[in-house]
Structures are given as C-alpha cells and as structure tokens.
Design an enzyme around this catalytic site. Structure first.
Site, PDB file in Angstrom:
ATOM      1  N   CYS A   1     -55.339  19.430 -16.333  1.00 43.80           N
ATOM      2  CA  CYS A   1     -55.343  18.665 -17.580  1.00 43.80           C
ATOM      3  C   CYS A   1     -56.773  18.256 -17.970  1.00 43.80           C
ATOM      4  O   CYS A   1     -57.586  17.904 -17.118  1.00 43.80           O
ATOM      5  CB  CYS A   1     -54.459  17.435 -17.422  1.00 43.80           C
TER       6      CYS A   1
ATOM      7  N   ARG B   1     -37.232   1.290 -15.144  1.00 41.50           N
ATOM      8  CA  ARG B   1     -37.225   2.361 -14.136  1.00 41.50           C
ATOM      9  C   ARG B   1     -38.278   2.107 -13.052  1.00 41.50           C
ATOM     10  O   ARG B   1     -39.472   2.065 -13.346  1.00 41.50           O
ATOM     11  CB  ARG B   1     -37.455   3.716 -14.820  1.00 41.50           C
TER      12      ARG B   1
ATOM     13  N   CYS C   1     -35.959  14.710 -16.606  1.00 44.58           N
ATOM     14  CA  CYS C   1     -37.218  14.473 -17.305  1.00 44.58           C
ATOM     15  C   CYS C   1     -38.243  15.555 -16.947  1.00 44.58           C
ATOM     16  O   CYS C   1     -38.548  15.769 -15.771  1.00 44.58           O
ATOM     17  CB  CYS C   1     -37.742  13.093 -16.924  1.00 44.58           C
TER      18      CYS C   1
ATOM     19  N   CYS D   1     -57.706  10.379 -17.165  1.00 45.88           N
ATOM     20  CA  CYS D   1     -56.912   9.256 -16.637  1.00 45.88           C
ATOM     21  C   CYS D   1     -57.268   9.040 -15.156  1.00 45.88           C
ATOM     22  O   CYS D   1     -57.024   9.938 -14.325  1.00 45.88           O
ATOM     23  CB  CYS D   1     -55.430   9.542 -16.788  1.00 45.88           C
TER      24      CYS D   1
ATOM     25  N   CYS E   1     -54.876   9.859 -12.210  1.00 44.44           N
ATOM     26  CA  CYS E   1     -54.032  11.057 -12.234  1.00 44.44           C
ATOM     27  C   CYS E   1     -54.539  12.235 -11.408  1.00 44.44           C
ATOM     28  O   CYS E   1     -55.642  12.749 -11.630  1.00 44.44           O
ATOM     29  CB  CYS E   1     -53.816  11.513 -13.667  1.00 44.44           C
TER      30      CYS E   1
ATOM     31  N   CYS F   1     -35.237  14.176 -21.186  1.00 43.76           N
ATOM     32  CA  CYS F   1     -36.470  13.471 -21.522  1.00 43.76           C
ATOM     33  C   CYS F   1     -37.645  14.422 -21.296  1.00 43.76           C
ATOM     34  O   CYS F   1     -37.583  15.294 -20.437  1.00 43.76           O
ATOM     35  CB  CYS F   1     -36.587  12.248 -20.622  1.00 43.76           C
TER      36      CYS F   1
HETATM   37  N1  SAM Z   1     -49.637  14.262 -19.554  1.00 40.54           N
HETATM   38  C1  SAM Z   1     -48.637  13.396 -20.041  1.00 40.54           C
HETATM   39  C2  SAM Z   1     -49.172  12.021 -20.376  1.00 40.54           C
HETATM   40  O1  SAM Z   1     -50.181  11.611 -19.837  1.00 40.54           O
HETATM   41  O2  SAM Z   1     -48.523  11.351 -21.184  1.00 40.54           O
HETATM   42  C3  SAM Z   1     -47.418  13.265 -19.165  1.00 40.54           C
HETATM   43  C4  SAM Z   1     -47.510  13.159 -17.652  1.00 40.54           C
HETATM   44  S1  SAM Z   1     -48.250  11.720 -16.964  1.00 40.54           S
HETATM   45  C5  SAM Z   1     -48.460  12.243 -15.287  1.00 40.54           C
HETATM   46  C6  SAM Z   1     -46.999  10.472 -16.965  1.00 40.54           C
HETATM   47  C7  SAM Z   1     -47.336   9.108 -16.398  1.00 40.54           C
HETATM   48  O3  SAM Z   1     -47.330   9.143 -14.984  1.00 40.54           O
HETATM   49  C8  SAM Z   1     -48.669   8.490 -16.720  1.00 40.54           C
HETATM   50  O4  SAM Z   1     -48.705   7.916 -17.986  1.00 40.54           O
HETATM   51  C9  SAM Z   1     -48.806   7.429 -15.641  1.00 40.54           C
HETATM   52  O5  SAM Z   1     -48.286   6.200 -16.082  1.00 40.54           O
HETATM   53  C10 SAM Z   1     -47.976   7.985 -14.482  1.00 40.54           C
HETATM   54  N2  SAM Z   1     -48.819   8.344 -13.336  1.00 40.54           N
HETATM   55  C11 SAM Z   1     -49.631   9.418 -13.235  1.00 40.54           C
HETATM   56  N3  SAM Z   1     -50.285   9.428 -12.051  1.00 40.54           N
HETATM   57  C12 SAM Z   1     -49.874   8.322 -11.378  1.00 40.54           C
HETATM   58  C13 SAM Z   1     -50.213   7.766 -10.102  1.00 40.54           C
HETATM   59  N4  SAM Z   1     -51.093   8.334  -9.297  1.00 40.54           N
HETATM   60  N5  SAM Z   1     -49.592   6.633  -9.740  1.00 40.54           N
HETATM   61  C14 SAM Z   1     -48.691   6.040 -10.553  1.00 40.54           C
HETATM   62  N6  SAM Z   1     -48.355   6.510 -11.758  1.00 40.54           N
HETATM   63  C15 SAM Z   1     -48.939   7.629 -12.176  1.00 40.54           C
HETATM   64  C1  DTB Z   2     -43.583   7.497 -15.434  1.00 36.67           C
HETATM   65  O1  DTB Z   2     -43.953   6.431 -15.964  1.00 36.67           O
HETATM   66  N1  DTB Z   2     -43.600   7.747 -14.146  1.00 36.67           N
HETATM   67  C2  DTB Z   2     -43.177   9.098 -13.861  1.00 36.67           C
HETATM   68  C3  DTB Z   2     -42.672   9.557 -15.254  1.00 36.67           C
HETATM   69  N2  DTB Z   2     -43.092   8.499 -16.120  1.00 36.67           N
HETATM   70  C4  DTB Z   2     -43.093  10.858 -15.800  1.00 36.67           C
HETATM   71  C5  DTB Z   2     -44.298   9.927 -13.303  1.00 36.67           C
HETATM   72  C6  DTB Z   2     -44.967   9.302 -12.131  1.00 36.67           C
HETATM   73  C7  DTB Z   2     -45.985  10.265 -11.635  1.00 36.67           C
HETATM   74  C8  DTB Z   2     -46.643   9.810 -10.370  1.00 36.67           C
HETATM   75  C9  DTB Z   2     -47.712  10.702  -9.927  1.00 36.67           C
HETATM   76  C10 DTB Z   2     -47.302  12.092  -9.591  1.00 36.67           C
HETATM   77  O2  DTB Z   2     -46.274  12.316  -8.921  1.00 36.67           O
HETATM   78  O3  DTB Z   2     -48.039  13.021  -9.948  1.00 36.67           O
HETATM   79 FE1  SF4 Z   3     -53.366  14.585 -18.142  1.00 41.47          FE
HETATM   80 FE2  SF4 Z   3     -52.589  13.149 -16.051  1.00 41.47          FE
HETATM   81 FE3  SF4 Z   3     -53.682  11.933 -18.126  1.00 41.47          FE
HETATM   82 FE4  SF4 Z   3     -51.210  13.016 -18.375  1.00 41.47          FE
HETATM   83  S1  SF4 Z   3     -51.804  11.300 -17.049  1.00 41.47           S
HETATM   84  S2  SF4 Z   3     -52.917  13.174 -19.803  1.00 41.47           S
HETATM   85  S3  SF4 Z   3     -51.455  14.794 -16.998  1.00 41.47           S
HETATM   86  S4  SF4 Z   3     -54.708  13.412 -16.774  1.00 41.47           S
END
Ligand code: SAM
Ligand code: DTB
Ligand code: SF4
Length: 323
Positions: A47, A255, A91, A51, A54, A123
């Site tokens: 990506c 959730r 989802c 973030c 992430c 979702c």
């Molecule tokens: N790329 C899309 C976006 O950012 O909207 C969808 C996927 S993104 C991984 C969905 C959510 O997962 C993020 O907004 C964040 O709140 C959560 N998330 C991602 N990495 C995480 C982590 N290491 N620990 C907890 N939550 C995480």
């Molecule tokens: C959300 O708020 N939590 C879920 C779902 N929406 C998509 C994702 C959590 C992802 C945690 C990090 C991972 O597994 O990569």
């Molecule tokens: Fe990309 Fe992760 Fe940010 Fe979603 S949360 S926009 S997958 S870097």
C-alpha cells in the site's frame, strides 16, 4: 453531544462506568448475543499510504507478503466456509489507498454480488471511495463499508500524513449517501493521550448519523512499522473506550477487533459486559494473528454467549439523548 460531555462519561470511576454502559447495553441489545464476523484480506500489502500502525504499507519493511487481488471464486469459497462456521458477516479488506475504476474493482463488485447471495452481511474496506463507486457497491448488494477515522482530528497527522481527516470523512459521507451502512471506529495505543480517544468518540457521535458499527482496535505493534515498540494497551483502557461508546451510541454494534489475541477470556468477558457485541473469528485478522476458532467457540461455551443472526441492526444509528 459535546466533547466535555463525552469526557465526563469517559472519566467516571471505571466500575461505575461499566455498570452504566452494561445497563444501557442490556436495554438496547440482547445481552449475551455476540455477532461473529470473518475478515479476509483480498489484496494484501504494497500500500502507498504511510499509516504508522500498518504492516501493509509498502514503505515499511515488515514480513507481510504482497498478494494481488484474489479470484472471486476463491473468495466465495472462503465466505461459504465462514458461514458454515457460524459467521453472519463477511468483511473483505484491500490494502489500497483508494478504489480505482478498473478490473480489480469489477472483480470486487463480483465478490460482493456472490457473497450477498449467501444471505450474509457483506462488508468491504478498500480505502477511499467516490460517490459513484459507493453507488456501484450498493447496487452489487454491499451491506456495510468500513472506513475508520482511527483517532481524533488533532492527533491524526501524527499517525498518517498521506491523506487527511477530511478525506476520511468525505468517504464516510459518500458511503452513507449511497445508503450503505457505515462501519467506522479506530485504534487505541498509538501513543495518543486520552483527549485523542475522547476526540475520536466525539467525531463519531457528531457525524450526521453515528456509525451503525464501531470497531475498537488495540494496536497490534508489528515489527518494521514505526509503532513497533509501542506498549500494548491494557484491558482497563479498552473497557473505558467500549463503555463510553456504548453509552454515547447505544444502538451501535461495537466490534472488539484487533488486539483480542493477547486477551484472556476473562478480559474479553469484561469487554462484553461493558457493551462489545461482536468479534472477528478465524486465526488471522488481515495479516496478524487472531485467536483460533476452537478457542473462541470454547469462550462462547464458557460465557454462555450466543452467535447473533445477520441483519439485526439495520438502521439503528442514533446518539443517546439521556445520559
Ligand atoms: N486500506 C484500507 C483503509 O485503510 O481504510 C482498509 C484496510 S485497513 C488495514 C483497516 C483498519 O485496520 C485501519 O483503519 C486500522 O484501524 C486497522 N489496523 C491496521 N493495522 C492495525 C494494527 N497493526 N493494529 C490495530 N489495528 C490496525
Ligand atoms: C477494523 O477496524 N479492524 C479490522 C477491520 N476493521 C478491517 C482490521 C484489523 C487489522 C489488524 C491488523 C492486521 O491484521 O493486518
Ligand atoms: Fe494502506 Fe494500511 Fe493505511 Fe489501509 S491502513 S491505507 S492498507 S497503509
């Protein structure tokens, strides 16, 4: 609801806060019913965003392997499997900054159409979305779209710089306008102060309509990301978040999302008492570990929880009037 009103709730003595949220939870939901959802990463890693939490951001060196969009047929099989295991919401997540009008999007629409036929809630979380893309997803049968605000407006740029809070709100607006149910929440444990947590709840409560679904994530620190060394949040912090959200948005689905793998059943039980009423099942979230299916079933057995049926929460978004 004002920031100060939410702050007052958030700072109540913890047990008092939980008694109150539990009471509100029981008045608005069948307590003891927890919705089981399944997450599937349909496009993983690579990506362009930054973030800080992430593991899927291309710029950080994590162990996540990049994978192109899965085949709709494979996704359908995973959804069937999830349904057979008791999930009522499926989802699909893609590591995209935004949706583009291309073949991948057409394939996602096909996935949505197919999963919709299984009579499961469907979702997606695909990044930013335009109004016309949201309409296409609605037409394909999408139930809900997940797009987290993640934190407060003030703290946001400490976590993400490649898109703005405004951008996020714009997508949420497009989703809502298309008649799709909004799923939006955030993460705690990013290094933020309590005011950022309260500020996040404040933004959610003051959207034109509060989300029908609010994920509460505890940061899962992943090696290679800028937040890899963050300390894990305690259950007391999760409880304060869940209970405050339950009081402020009594009808939402809350959730209990990332962070559950590290929580013993006793801690998760407290979260359900405080008002959480959904989990993600399956041994992986998107890329990080989640409790094994069998241990979750064991938890349901021990706590006497019942899986919640699908489509029970339609159009139930409102902010509390009486505190
Ligand atoms: N790329 C899309 C976006 O950012 O909207 C969808 C996927 S993104 C991984 C969905 C959510 O997962 C993020 O907004 C964040 O709140 C959560 N998330 C991602 N990495 C995480 C982590 N290491 N620990 C907890 N939550 C995480
Ligand atoms: C959300 O708020 N939590 C879920 C779902 N929406 C998509 C994702 C959590 C992802 C945690 C990090 C991972 O597994 O990569
Ligand atoms: Fe990309 Fe992760 Fe940010 Fe979603 S949360 S926009 S997958 S870097």
């Amino acid at each position: 609801m004002t920031f100060d009103q939410i702050k007052e709730i958030y700072n109540r003595p913890l047990l008092e806060l939980i008694y109150q949220s539990s009471d509100i939870h029981r008045k608005n939901h069948q307590a003891g019913e927890v919705q089981v959802c399944t997450l599937l990463s349909v496009k993983t890693g690579g990506c362009t965003e930054d973030c800080a939490y992430c593991p899927q951001a291309a710029r950080y060196h994590t162990d996540v392997k990049v994978h192109k969009l899965l085949d709709p047929e494979d996704v359908l099989n995973r959804a069937k499997e999830a349904k057979a295991n008791g999930s009522t919401r499926f989802c699909m997540g893609a590591a995209w900054r935004e949706v583009r009008d291309n073949r991948d999007f057409d394939n996602v629409l096909a996935m949505v159409r197919e999963v919709n036929k299984l009579d499961m809630e469907v979702c997606c979380t695909l990044g930013m979305l335009s109004a016309s893309q949201a309409e296409k997803l609605k037409e394909a049968g999408l139930t809900a779209y997940n797009h987290n605000i993640d934190t407060s407006e003030e703290y946001y740029d400490k976590v993400i710089t490649t898109r703005t809070y405004e951008d996020r709100l714009e997508t949420i607006h497009n989703v809502s306008k298309a008649g799709i149910s909004v799923c939006s929440g955030g993460i705690i444990g990013l290094g933020e102060e309590e005011d950022a947590r309260i500020g996040m709840i404040y933004t959610l409560a003051n959207l034109p309509e509060p989300p029908e679904s609010i994920p509460v994530n505890a940061l899962v620190p992943v090696k290679g990301t800028p937040l890899e060394n963050m300390e894990r949040v305690s259950v007391w912090e999760m409880l304060r978040m869940i209970a405050t959200i339950r009081i402020v948005v009594p009808k939402a689905m809350i959730r209990l999302s990332a962070g559950r793998n590290e929580m013993p059943i006793s801690e998760q039980a407290l979260c359900f008492i405080a008002g959480a009423n959904s989990i993600f099942a399956g041994d992986k979230l998107l890329t990080t570990p989640n409790p094994a299916f069998t241990s979750d079933m064991e938890m349901f057995e021990i706590l006497g929880l019942q899986p919640r049926v699908s489509f029970k929460n339609e159009n139930k978004n409102e902010v509390a009037e009486v505190l």
